[in-house]
Design an enzyme around this catalytic site. Structure first.
Site, mmCIF file in Angstrom:
data_model
loop_
_atom_site.group_PDB
_atom_site.id
_atom_site.type_symbol
_atom_site.label_atom_id
_atom_site.label_comp_id
_atom_site.label_asym_id
_atom_site.label_seq_id
_atom_site.Cartn_x
_atom_site.Cartn_y
_atom_site.Cartn_z
ATOM 1 N N ASP A 239 -0.264 47.703 -100.976
ATOM 2 C CA ASP A 239 0.516 46.667 -101.645
ATOM 3 C C ASP A 239 0.553 45.369 -100.844
ATOM 4 O O ASP A 239 -0.257 45.169 -99.938
ATOM 5 C CB ASP A 239 1.935 47.194 -101.920
ATOM 6 N N HIS A 270 6.610 42.016 -103.862
ATOM 7 C CA HIS A 270 6.020 43.059 -104.717
ATOM 8 C C HIS A 270 5.981 44.419 -104.024
ATOM 9 O O HIS A 270 6.406 45.443 -104.581
ATOM 10 C CB HIS A 270 4.610 42.630 -105.134
ATOM 11 N N SER A 432 3.122 47.484 -112.734
ATOM 12 C CA SER A 432 3.405 47.621 -111.298
ATOM 13 C C SER A 432 4.700 48.375 -111.054
ATOM 14 O O SER A 432 4.845 49.075 -110.048
ATOM 15 C CB SER A 432 3.529 46.239 -110.640
#
Length: 500
Positions: A239, A270, A432
């Site tokens: 990630d 994120h 996601s």
């Protein structure tokens, strides 16, 4: 740039195919070129522009074991090593090294299971390298993107105190566990969290979440789970970086790898958000997992960084899988792109063959997922490709679809940990956000099913067998595929709450 082979211009252009097929054989073996590949059509009036420099990945054949300096010398370069090793958060990353040629060109090497290097070069020079017998793969170093939709206004948490109570305490009289019991035929192994986000209630309930006046971003939904969930399981987050100081991880999140010198810092949030859905205390599916973060980029991760991060995960998995208490390894990738890279297929295949379980995001382009990395790989590898739904069990209108999607999970208005402070949270949406729910569920089930510890195909079958059919709405006119809802098989639903 030295050329290592004398090739005619027509042969040079024919040796770099414009598209790649994904093989099913084990290992890389000898140099691979797509059978019947068409040559790249270049504009005859602008040959120089057609041969402009680009970033490429070069993967060595399995039998190429020589030191890098000897490999480069055989390719026509005299090199000097400029970075011998890197350490990230106390972890040595000796596989990521840098060299410079006598002409001042930079080369970066990485990998132990797949030995590869990246370099900026012209297509003609790349074709010369591809022709060598010790080169297995030669392809562009594509940029990928995170499978998250544009952010809304940052969410500020409410009901942050964590309330996790013994299962049954807040349930109506007469409600009993009949499908799942803790060891010893007691319910002491089950807990109910009353300050959960809505997505955790959905995956531990048989029915659609009812709001009763609650906002979708409130933290007063109920999550029912096994208290041992994820114990002993290692999760590898591929990630954007990680907020290791967030209190919700309780020290269980470490940075394993980063191609830069920033220690794996998360600049966009994120990676911290997806990690929180996997295993944080308040927002996580499996609250006992060990999380190892492989940072592979900020806004646009490259294939080479992805391969290096995955290689680091495979390397540690092979070291830890024989240790006492090891319960399994899971890889989570909430990213994608429109090209199916051969290098990426090879490293994902090796991870699966090593016994690592893999969940991936289907993508947010509202199109067939089979054409994207990594979704298109699931027809040949036992990875789980995840689409997204909202609080009303509607398929998210951005979620990719089709036969390469295996399952759906909540992916709209998902509250989780963030990167702006030790208690920061935010609400994001995208496949996601759905992917890490499946990642957490794999870890959850590995603790309860140790026979599946190194069996990705068996675990995929198990996860899909527990998923809820016939609950996802908004699928009309969409190519069928994976229209089942992630679930941990708890019976019934949480006790209704009074209207807010």
């Amino acid at each position: 740039m030295k050329s290592v082979a004398l090739l005619s211009a027509s042969l040079i252009l024919a040796t770099i195919p414009s598209t790649f097929a994904i093989p099913t054989s084990r290992g890389i073996g000898a140099r691979w070129v797509k059978s019947g590949a068409k040559s790249v059509q270049e504009p005859s009036t602008n040959a120089a522009a057609a041969d402009a420099e680009q970033d490429y990945i070069v993967v060595l054949a399995d039998d190429e074991k020589r030191p890098w300096s000897e490999v480069f010398k055989s390719m026509g370069w005299n090199t000097t090593e400029t970075i011998a090793a890197r350490s990230v958060d106390g972890h040595d990353v000796p596989t990521f090294r840098a060299f410079e040629t006598d002409e001042g060109e930079s080369i970066q090497t990485f990998g132990t299971h797949i030995r590869a290097f990246t370099m900026t070069m012209k297509k003609t020079d790349g074709a010369s390298i591809q022709s060598l017998p010790n080169v297995a793969i030669m392809e562009k170093d594509h940029k990928r993107s995170w499978a998250v939709m544009p952010r809304k206004t940052p969410y500020r948490q409410r009901n942050m105190p964590r309330s996790v109570v013994p299962y049954g305490q807040t349930l109506p009289v007469g409600f009993e566990i009949t499908k799942r019991q803790a060891p010893g035929n007691s319910s002491d192994g089950f807990l109910q969290q009353s300050t959960a986000p809505w997505n955790l209630q959905r995956i531990s309930s048989q029915g659609t979440v009812t709001s009763n006046g609650r906002r979708v971003t409130d933290l007063n939904f109920d999550y029912r789970f096994d208290r041992k969930s994820g114990l002993g399981v290692d999760v590898y987050m591929i990630d954007s970086g990680f907020n290791v100081q967030h209190v919700d991880f309780g020290g269980r999140l470490q940075v394993l790898f980063s191609p830069s010198q920033d220690g794996g810092k998360d600049t966009i949030g994120h990676g911290t958000h997806t990690s929180g859905t996997v295993g944080s205390l308040t927002y996580g599916v499996a609250k006992n997992v060990n999380i190892f973060g492989a940072k592979v980029g900020d806004d646009a991760p490259t294939d080479s960084a992805l391969v290096a991060g995955l290689d680091a995960a495979i390397n540690q998995h092979n070291q830890r899988k024989t240790l006492p208490g090891f319960a399994g390894s899971v890889i989570s990738m909430s990213l994608g792109g429109p090209e199916l890279g051969q290098t990426l297929f090879s490293v994902v295949q090796r991870a699966s063959q090593a016994g690592m379980h893999i969940s991936i995001a289907a993508g947010n382009d509202n199109r067939d997922a089979c054409g994207d990395f990594p979704g298109g790989f699931n027809r040949q590898l036992p990875i789980i490709n995840v689409g997204a739904t909202d609080v009303n069990d509607n398929r998210a209108n951005f979620s990719n679809f089709g036969p390469c999607v295996d399952i759906h999970a909540p992916g709209v208005d998902i509250v989780s940990t963030f990167n702006t402070g030790p208690q920061s949270v935010d609400s994001l949406q995208g496949t996601s956000m759905a992917c890490p729910a499946v990642t957490g569920m794999i870890a959850y089930e590995l603790t309860l099913n140790p026979n599946l510890r190194l069996d990705p195909a068996g675990m995929k079958k198990h996860i899909l067998s527990k998923a809820l059919p016939n609950v996802i709405k908004g699928t009309q006119g969409v190519t069928p595929g994976g229209f089942v809802m992630l679930n941990n098989d708890f019976p019934g639903n949480p006790a209704p709450r009074p209207s807010q």
